[in-house]
Design an enzyme around this catalytic site. Structure first.
Site, short mmCIF file in Angstrom:
data_model
loop_
_atom_site.label_atom_id
_atom_site.label_comp_id
_atom_site.label_asym_id
_atom_site.label_seq_id
_atom_site.Cartn_x
_atom_site.Cartn_y
_atom_site.Cartn_z
N VAL A 46 0.95 -1.01 -0.09
CA VAL A 46 -0.02 0.08 0.03
C VAL A 46 0.96 1.20 -0.04
CG1 VAL A 46 -1.87 1.34 1.25
CG2 VAL A 46 -2.01 -1.33 1.09
N CYS A 47 2.07 1.10 0.50
CA CYS A 47 3.01 2.46 1.02
C CYS A 47 3.12 3.04 -0.58
CB CYS A 47 4.10 2.03 1.57
SG CYS A 47 3.77 1.23 3.17
#
Length: 187
Positions: A46-47
């Site tokens: 997700v980062c």
């Protein structure tokens, strides 16, 4: 206890920024609006989507006089390696702060002690070093740079107009409210 309206604690952190390693402190950010965006780790899932979204909107933040600081418990060397190898992270022009000692993650109360990584925490800090907004949530839920940009504009607006408040979904140029006894029960 909430961190809202508290002063950020002293810190010193290395960063990867525009092809260089630089040191940042609470003193070096004083006098400017800042956004701290904590995330769990480099080379994850997700980062990079979040950091790329911030990179895509970075110019808009800069026009508002806001500096973005992404923060993870990785080192500045790791940030450089990620920047050099990821197309999404290669777009990042804002400082990528390293927090291997966990000082910043503890200061902002987002450290998951048993994992040694940070929760997804977002903090808007005013030029006086006070935290004006905070959002912390589960690491599986990504954030939206446009919503963060809206919150920055609202925080800056009420800083300039302390007798007004911004209602839900307020956008720049929209009507605000002036709290008063006459307004109670009229909304």
């Amino acid at each position: 206890m909430s961190l809202i309206n508290t002063q950020i604690l002293p810190f010193k952190a290395m960063a990867y920024h525009n092809g260089e390693f630089k040191e940042y402190t609470n003193e070096s950010i004083a006098g400017k609006w800042s956004v701290f965006v904590f995330y769990p780790a480099d080379f994850t899932f997700v980062c990079p989507t979040e950091l790329e979204d911030l990179a895509d909107h970075y110019e808009e933040f800069q026009k508002l006089g806001v500096e973005i600081f992404s923060v993870s418990t990785d080192t500045h060397f790791c940030h450089k390696a990620w920047h050099d190898t990821s197309e999404a992270i290669g777009k990042v022009k804002y400082p990528m702060l390293a927090d291997p000692t966990h000082q910043l993650s503890r200061n902002f109360q987002v450290l998951i002690e048993e994992e040694g990584v940070a929760l997804r925490g977002t903090f808007i800090v005013n030029p006086e070093g006070q935290i004006k907004t905070m959002e912390v949530h589960d690491n599986g839920i990504g954030r939206d740079a446009k919503e963060l940009l809206r919150k920055v504009k609202a925080a800056q607006y009420i800083a300039k107009n302390p007798n007004e408040v911004c209602p839900a979904k307020w956008e720049e140029g929209a009507k605000t409210l002036a709290p008063s006894l006459d307004l109670v029960g009229k909304i």
